[in-house]
Write a protein that holds these residues in place. Structure first.
Motif, short mmCIF file in Angstrom:
data_model
loop_
_atom_site.label_atom_id
_atom_site.label_comp_id
_atom_site.label_asym_id
_atom_site.label_seq_id
_atom_site.Cartn_x
_atom_site.Cartn_y
_atom_site.Cartn_z
N ARG A 25 0.85 -1.20 0.00
CA ARG A 25 0.00 0.00 0.00
C ARG A 25 0.88 1.24 0.00
NH1 ARG A 25 -2.91 -3.07 -1.49
NH2 ARG A 25 -4.89 -3.85 -0.69
N TRP A 26 0.37 2.27 -0.67
CA TRP A 26 1.05 3.56 -0.66
C TRP A 26 0.05 4.63 -0.27
CZ3 TRP A 26 2.45 6.66 -5.70
CH2 TRP A 26 2.98 7.91 -5.33
N ARG A 27 0.33 5.28 0.84
CA ARG A 27 -0.49 6.38 1.29
C ARG A 27 0.29 7.66 1.03
NH1 ARG A 27 -1.78 9.07 6.16
NH2 ARG A 27 -4.03 9.29 6.49
N THR A 28 -0.24 8.54 0.21
CA THR A 28 0.48 9.76 -0.16
C THR A 28 0.50 10.73 1.01
OG1 THR A 28 -1.47 10.92 -0.97
CG2 THR A 28 -0.28 9.53 -2.57
N GLU A 29 1.32 11.75 0.86
CA GLU A 29 1.44 12.76 1.91
C GLU A 29 0.08 13.39 2.21
OE1 GLU A 29 4.73 15.19 0.85
OE2 GLU A 29 5.09 15.82 2.92
N GLU A 30 -0.76 13.50 1.17
CA GLU A 30 -2.09 14.10 1.34
C GLU A 30 -3.08 13.12 1.97
OE1 GLU A 30 -0.48 14.04 -1.76
OE2 GLU A 30 0.45 15.98 -1.31
N GLY A 31 -2.62 11.90 2.15
CA GLY A 31 -3.49 10.92 2.79
C GLY A 31 -4.33 10.09 1.84
N ASN A 32 -4.02 10.15 0.54
CA ASN A 32 -4.76 9.32 -0.42
C ASN A 32 -4.03 8.02 -0.69
OD1 ASN A 32 -6.65 11.54 -1.03
ND2 ASN A 32 -4.81 12.46 -1.93
N PHE A 33 -4.80 7.02 -1.04
CA PHE A 33 -4.19 5.75 -1.41
C PHE A 33 -4.11 5.63 -2.93
CE2 PHE A 33 -5.58 4.92 2.88
CZ PHE A 33 -4.48 4.26 3.40
N VAL A 34 -2.93 5.33 -3.42
CA VAL A 34 -2.78 5.05 -4.84
C VAL A 34 -2.80 3.54 -4.99
CG1 VAL A 34 -1.37 5.43 -6.89
CG2 VAL A 34 -1.28 7.07 -5.01
N PRO A 35 -3.66 3.00 -5.86
CA PRO A 35 -3.73 1.54 -6.00
C PRO A 35 -2.44 0.95 -6.56
CG PRO A 35 -5.44 2.64 -7.33
CD PRO A 35 -4.62 3.70 -6.72
N PRO A 36 -2.03 -0.21 -6.05
CA PRO A 36 -0.79 -0.83 -6.52
C PRO A 36 -0.80 -1.11 -8.04
CG PRO A 36 -2.00 -2.31 -5.04
CD PRO A 36 -2.65 -0.98 -4.97
N ASP A 37 -1.97 -1.36 -8.59
CA ASP A 37 -2.04 -1.57 -10.04
C ASP A 37 -1.49 -0.37 -10.81
OD1 ASP A 37 -3.21 -4.03 -9.85
OD2 ASP A 37 -5.26 -3.24 -9.84
N GLN A 38 -1.50 0.80 -10.17
CA GLN A 38 -0.99 1.99 -10.84
C GLN A 38 0.47 2.28 -10.55
OE1 GLN A 38 -3.66 5.38 -10.33
NE2 GLN A 38 -5.35 3.95 -10.55
N PHE A 39 0.90 2.06 -9.32
CA PHE A 39 2.29 2.44 -9.05
C PHE A 39 3.28 1.29 -9.23
CE2 PHE A 39 0.85 1.47 -4.62
CZ PHE A 39 1.88 0.64 -4.20
N ILE A 40 2.81 0.05 -9.18
CA ILE A 40 3.77 -1.05 -9.37
C ILE A 40 4.36 -1.08 -10.78
CG2 ILE A 40 4.01 -3.58 -9.39
CD1 ILE A 40 2.96 -3.47 -6.60
N PRO A 41 3.53 -0.89 -11.81
CA PRO A 41 4.13 -0.83 -13.15
C PRO A 41 5.21 0.25 -13.27
CG PRO A 41 1.76 -1.06 -13.32
CD PRO A 41 2.06 -0.86 -11.86
N LEU A 42 4.97 1.40 -12.62
CA LEU A 42 5.97 2.48 -12.64
C LEU A 42 7.24 2.06 -11.91
CD1 LEU A 42 4.10 5.80 -11.84
CD2 LEU A 42 5.32 5.18 -13.91
N ALA A 43 7.04 1.41 -10.77
CA ALA A 43 8.18 0.95 -9.99
C ALA A 43 8.97 -0.09 -10.79
CB ALA A 43 7.71 0.34 -8.67
N GLU A 44 8.25 -0.88 -11.57
CA GLU A 44 8.93 -1.90 -12.39
C GLU A 44 9.76 -1.24 -13.49
OE1 GLU A 44 5.52 -4.24 -13.49
OE2 GLU A 44 5.84 -5.68 -11.86
#
Ligand code: C2E
Ligand code: CA
Ligand code: CA
Ligand code: CA
Length: 278
Positions: free
Chosen positions: A62-81
């Motif tokens: 899970r990723w909780r942004t500084e603003e307190g929102n959750f970004v779904p892993p389906d969105q940030f994992i491809p970027l991390a890859e």
């Protein structure tokens, strides 16, 4: 519309996919988030379908942004890859999950099985096996409490390499599951070559199995394929009791989904396990 959704996950999903600058911003945020400990791991229990007995959990990032929102892993994992960041993030997930295993062992669950998702980039990395061994050794757990999930498409992409790495993983006593099974069109002969322990049927099949005859026929075939290969079959995304019964009737061994439990924090997992064994 952009301004309205700013910071929400909807904003990310509508804008991030296409615009390179937005993607870059998201990646920058992810990097900062990782460094500033805004990434964390939740656990979703897995059960035996027939008895309801809890067998372990899947670790989900899970990723909780500084603003307190959750970004779904389906969105940030491809970027991390794509950026290579997945190597360090993946190690973080692995080690966090291993620490949780240690905790479950201390609480009296010697057979607890922790499943960790791994990306192809991690698999391909020359230090991957050393990273696994180091995690087991440093944290002081056994390979048999750990299972790695690799997606079916990943297993098909680079079979030579995957087979080689699988052998090394098995030597550590770690088991392997093929995730999102049924979506990757792998052939039977291909599958037979892969030394894996479990097939994890994709949520889409679980859904379809209930909504149409064709769907349940396909689910039946996928389950039979796994059973025929002597593998344990687990279904993900089980949301209702009818689905549980249907999958059980189709020969599926294990399940995971909202019907049993949602992904939860470590302390909740510990409570959940305790309730199950009472
Ligand atoms: P996945 O591995 O297929 O994980 C299962 C997803 O289904 C999870 O979504 C989980 O929260 C969701 N789910 C579980 N039960 C139900 C249910 O009953 N109904 C519905 N509708 N959904 C259910 P999540 O946590 O958003 O993760 C999405 C994907 O992100 C994962 O799919 C996995 O591919 C990837 N992912 C998550 N954590 C990691 C990680 O640490 N490393 C890597 N490489 N990928 C990860
Ligand atoms: Ca998974
Ligand atoms: Ca899956
Ligand atoms: Ca899936």
């Amino acid at each position: 519309a952009k301004a309205q959704h700013r910071g929400s996950s909807q904003y990310f999903s509508s804008a991030m996919g296409t615009d390179a600058r937005e993607r870059f911003k998201l990646l920058k945020g992810l990097r900062a988030g990782f460094e500033e400990n805004r990434l964390f791991v939740v656990y979703q229990p897995q059960v035996e379908l027939e008895s309801g007995r809890s067998i372990g959990a899947e670790a989900l990032l899970r990723w909780r942004t500084e603003e307190g929102n959750f970004v779904p892993p389906d969105q940030f994992i491809p970027l991390a890859e794509k950026s290579g960041l997945i190597i360090s993030i993946g190690e973080f997930v692995l080690r966090t999950a291993c620490h949780q295993v240690k905790r479950m062992l201390e609480l009296g669950y010697p057979d607890f099985r922790m499943c960790v998702n791994v990306s192809l980039a991690q698999f391909r990395h020359p230090d991957f096996i050393a990273t696994l061994q180091r995690a087991l050794r440093d944290i002081g757990i056994n390979g048999h409490n750990l299972e790695l999930e690799i997606t079916e498409s990943m297993a098909m992409e680079d079979t030579e390499l995957v087979m080689h790495v699988l052998a090394e993983i098995k030597r550590c006593g770690i088991t392997v599951a093929i995730d999102d099974f049924g979506t990757g069109f792998s052939s039977l002969s291909h599958l037979r070559q892969l030394d894996v322990d479990r097939l994890k049927i994709d949520r889409a099949f679980v859904r379809e199995a209930q909504s149409s005859t064709a769907g349940s026929t396909i689910a039946q075939m996928v389950i039979n394929l796994g059973r025929g290969l002597g593998l344990t079959v687990i279904a993900e995304g089980i949301e209702g009791e009818e689905q549980r019964q249907q999958l059980l009737a189709l020969g599926c061994h294990e399940g995971q989904g909202y019907l049993f439990a949602r992904p939860m924090a470590a302390d909740q997992l510990e409570q959940w396990m305790e309730q199950q064994t009472q």
